[in-house]
Design a protein around this motif. Structure first.
Motif, PDB file in Angstrom:
ATOM      1  N   TYR A  87      51.775 -11.092  -0.959  1.00  0.00           N
ATOM      2  CA  TYR A  87      51.938 -11.467  -2.370  1.00  0.00           C
ATOM      3  C   TYR A  87      53.343 -11.956  -2.698  1.00  0.00           C
ATOM      4  N   TRP A  88      54.291 -11.762  -1.780  1.00  0.00           N
ATOM      5  CA  TRP A  88      55.698 -11.997  -2.119  1.00  0.00           C
ATOM      6  C   TRP A  88      56.325 -13.109  -1.289  1.00  0.00           C
ATOM      7  N   VAL A  89      57.195 -13.865  -1.932  1.00  0.00           N
ATOM      8  CA  VAL A  89      58.101 -14.790  -1.248  1.00  0.00           C
ATOM      9  C   VAL A  89      59.454 -14.084  -1.222  1.00  0.00           C
ATOM     10  N   ILE A  90      59.907 -13.721  -0.018  1.00  0.00           N
ATOM     11  CA  ILE A  90      61.121 -12.908   0.101  1.00  0.00           C
ATOM     12  C   ILE A  90      62.296 -13.769   0.554  1.00  0.00           C
ATOM     13  N   VAL A  91      63.355 -13.710  -0.246  1.00  0.00           N
ATOM     14  CA  VAL A  91      64.613 -14.396   0.050  1.00  0.00           C
ATOM     15  C   VAL A  91      65.642 -13.341   0.435  1.00  0.00           C
ATOM     16  N   SER A  92      66.267 -13.496   1.597  1.00  0.00           N
ATOM     17  CA  SER A  92      67.413 -12.645   1.911  1.00  0.00           C
ATOM     18  C   SER A  92      68.587 -13.527   2.329  1.00  0.00           C
ATOM     19  N   LYS A  93      69.650 -12.894   2.766  1.00  0.00           N
ATOM     20  CA  LYS A  93      70.873 -13.657   3.020  1.00  0.00           C
ATOM     21  C   LYS A  93      71.556 -13.182   4.297  1.00  0.00           C
ATOM     22  N   VAL A  94      72.596 -13.903   4.659  1.00  0.00           N
ATOM     23  CA  VAL A  94      73.355 -13.588   5.856  1.00  0.00           C
ATOM     24  C   VAL A  94      74.805 -13.973   5.591  1.00  0.00           C
ATOM     25  N   GLY A  95      75.732 -13.307   6.276  1.00  0.00           N
ATOM     26  CA  GLY A  95      77.140 -13.693   6.152  1.00  0.00           C
ATOM     27  C   GLY A  95      78.007 -12.649   5.490  1.00  0.00           C
ATOM     28  N   GLU A  96      77.494 -12.038   4.408  1.00  0.00           N
ATOM     29  CA  GLU A  96      78.282 -11.016   3.707  1.00  0.00           C
ATOM     30  C   GLU A  96      77.738  -9.628   4.012  1.00  0.00           C
ATOM     31  N   GLU A  97      78.661  -8.742   4.362  1.00  0.00           N
ATOM     32  CA  GLU A  97      78.339  -7.323   4.547  1.00  0.00           C
ATOM     33  C   GLU A  97      79.104  -6.528   3.498  1.00  0.00           C
ATOM     34  N   PHE A  98      78.485  -5.480   2.989  1.00  0.00           N
ATOM     35  CA  PHE A  98      79.130  -4.649   1.973  1.00  0.00           C
ATOM     36  C   PHE A  98      79.132  -3.206   2.467  1.00  0.00           C
ATOM     37  N   GLU A  99      80.322  -2.707   2.765  1.00  0.00           N
ATOM     38  CA  GLU A  99      80.439  -1.345   3.299  1.00  0.00           C
ATOM     39  C   GLU A  99      81.624  -0.635   2.666  1.00  0.00           C
ATOM     40  N   ASN A 100      81.415   0.631   2.328  1.00  0.00           N
ATOM     41  CA  ASN A 100      82.482   1.459   1.735  1.00  0.00           C
ATOM     42  C   ASN A 100      83.138   0.773   0.540  1.00  0.00           C
ATOM     43  N   HIS A 104      82.896  -7.863   3.484  1.00  0.00           N
ATOM     44  CA  HIS A 104      83.534  -8.672   4.522  1.00  0.00           C
ATOM     45  C   HIS A 104      82.505  -9.671   5.025  1.00  0.00           C
ATOM     46  N   PHE A 105      82.996 -10.736   5.668  1.00  0.00           N
ATOM     47  CA  PHE A 105      82.133 -11.850   6.014  1.00  0.00           C
ATOM     48  C   PHE A 105      82.166 -12.134   7.511  1.00  0.00           C
ATOM     49  N   ASP A 106      81.014 -12.548   8.038  1.00  0.00           N
ATOM     50  CA  ASP A 106      80.912 -12.906   9.456  1.00  0.00           C
ATOM     51  C   ASP A 106      79.830 -13.980   9.567  1.00  0.00           C
ATOM     52  N   PHE A 107      80.242 -15.175   9.980  1.00  0.00           N
ATOM     53  CA  PHE A 107      79.307 -16.301  10.070  1.00  0.00           C
ATOM     54  C   PHE A 107      79.052 -16.715  11.519  1.00  0.00           C
ATOM     55  N   SER A 108      79.363 -15.832  12.459  1.00  0.00           N
ATOM     56  CA  SER A 108      79.154 -16.146  13.877  1.00  0.00           C
ATOM     57  C   SER A 108      77.662 -16.188  14.197  1.00  0.00           C
ATOM     58  N   LEU A 132      69.333 -17.424   3.019  1.00  0.00           N
ATOM     59  CA  LEU A 132      70.479 -18.156   2.481  1.00  0.00           C
ATOM     60  C   LEU A 132      71.784 -17.609   3.051  1.00  0.00           C
ATOM     61  N   VAL A 133      72.737 -18.483   3.250  1.00  0.00           N
ATOM     62  CA  VAL A 133      74.083 -18.060   3.647  1.00  0.00           C
ATOM     63  C   VAL A 133      74.819 -17.588   2.392  1.00  0.00           C
ATOM     64  N   HIS A 134      75.342 -16.373   2.459  1.00  0.00           N
ATOM     65  CA  HIS A 134      76.130 -15.802   1.368  1.00  0.00           C
ATOM     66  C   HIS A 134      77.575 -16.276   1.559  1.00  0.00           C
ATOM     67  N   SER A 135      77.974 -17.335   0.892  1.00  0.00           N
ATOM     68  CA  SER A 135      79.304 -17.914   1.129  1.00  0.00           C
ATOM     69  C   SER A 135      80.427 -16.997   0.648  1.00  0.00           C
ATOM     70  N   ASP A 136      81.574 -17.119   1.299  1.00  0.00           N
ATOM     71  CA  ASP A 136      82.769 -16.391   0.842  1.00  0.00           C
ATOM     72  C   ASP A 136      83.593 -17.250  -0.117  1.00  0.00           C
ATOM     73  N   GLY A 137      83.058 -18.423  -0.474  1.00  0.00           N
ATOM     74  CA  GLY A 137      83.776 -19.332  -1.375  1.00  0.00           C
ATOM     75  C   GLY A 137      84.361 -20.529  -0.657  1.00  0.00           C
ATOM     76  N   ASN A 138      84.602 -20.399   0.653  1.00  0.00           N
ATOM     77  CA  ASN A 138      85.106 -21.524   1.456  1.00  0.00           C
ATOM     78  C   ASN A 138      83.909 -22.300   2.015  1.00  0.00           C
ATOM     79  N   ASP A 139      83.144 -22.898   1.109  1.00  0.00           N
ATOM     80  CA  ASP A 139      81.835 -23.445   1.469  1.00  0.00           C
ATOM     81  C   ASP A 139      81.893 -24.432   2.634  1.00  0.00           C
ATOM     82  N   LEU A 140      82.783 -25.424   2.535  1.00  0.00           N
ATOM     83  CA  LEU A 140      82.816 -26.463   3.567  1.00  0.00           C
ATOM     84  C   LEU A 140      83.229 -25.895   4.918  1.00  0.00           C
TER      85      LEU A 140
END
Length: 270
Positions: A87-100, A104-108, A132-140
């Motif tokens: 029943y669902w269309v699920i969107v998730s992301k990659v690139g940003e991690e949120f801890e403590n 922080h970001f990792d696009f490797s 979707l890629v969760h950008s850190d603001g430095n898109d290009l």
């Protein structure tokens, strides 16, 4: 005004996905630190979260937006959505991690692949509809100098994701993201319309657009007597490229009001 979105589902660009014009953002199911909302909130328990998801479905919403950076959102959604995956269309992301309490970001390539595998596991599914890629603001820099986009293209070819794109902060980033991907998530609201060229490009090229902060994260201020939700949706759904706006409420009354207003705006558009 007992309006729903069931008969207003539409294609998301040329991704092959069919989505409701509103999507439910789930940051508030998993994270209450470092979020930019005007009022504090309490993360809902499982019973309240399940009731919210049931209501969303009842109102014709089939689009869910989550991310690893949304704290426990993904791992809570997995069990909450058991038996409902179709029943669902699920969107998730990659690139940003949120801890403590910190991002922080990792696009490797390695992290991208690991992150997607983890999202599949947490969400208890064999594929994600949109990643979707969760950008850190430095898109290009993210798009041109990291392995994230080629890795997502490979994961799409493997069938682990149906479509991929970019949640960025700049016009140049959005345009490049759409050139090489399927979808962009952009900020577009009554206060901020700088990314409109990305919407125009998407409309011309059959690409998907999701709108974040459509209601300016609850900050929109207008003349007395003007409903900010209605005015926001008139702007957003007035652009032909827009597939859906993501709303992040955990208040059932707000959700029902948002749905009724969006349905009314879309139905009465000239």
């Amino acid at each position: 005004m007992n309006e729903t979105l069931h008969d207003l589902h539409r294609p998301l660009g040329d991704t092959g996905l069919t989505i409701s014009p509103l999507g439910l953002g789930t940051v508030k199911l998993g994270r209450d630190q470092g979020v930019k909302y005007p009022n504090g909130f309490t993360i809902p328990d499982d019973q309240a979260a399940r009731a919210l998801l049931d209501l969303a479905r009842e109102l014709g919403i089939n689009l869910l937006d989550t991310a690893p950076a949304y704290g426990r959102s993904e791992e809570r959604l997995g069990p909450l959505l058991r038996g409902q995956r179709q029943y669902w269309v699920i969107v998730s992301k990659v690139g940003e991690e949120f801890e403590n309490g910190l991002s922080h970001f990792d696009f490797s390539a390695a992290h991208t692949r690991r992150s997607v595998e983890r999202s599949l596991q947490r969400l208890e599914t064999d594929h994600l509809d949109l990643l979707l890629v969760h950008s850190d603001g430095n898109d290009l820099a993210v798009l041109e100098n990291t392995e994230v986009y080629p890795t997502l293209a490979a994961l799409k070819a493997e069938g682990k994701i149906r479509a991929f794109g970019f949640s960025g902060k700049t016009v140049d980033g959005g345009l490049l993201a759409l050139r090489d991907g399927d979808c962009a998530m952009v900020t577009y609201n009554l206060n901020e319309q700088a990314e409109r060229p990305v919407l125009d490009y998407a409309a011309a090229h059959g690409k998907g657009i999701l709108i974040k902060k459509a209601l300016a994260s609850g900050h929109a201020c207008l003349a007395p007597g003007v409903d900010p939700v209605r005015a926001s949706f008139e702007l957003v759904f007035g652009h032909p490229a827009v597939g859906a706006a993501i709303v992040g409420t955990i208040n059932p009354l707000h959700l029902a009001h948002n749905v009724a207003t969006a349905a009314n705006v879309i139905r009465t558009r000239p």
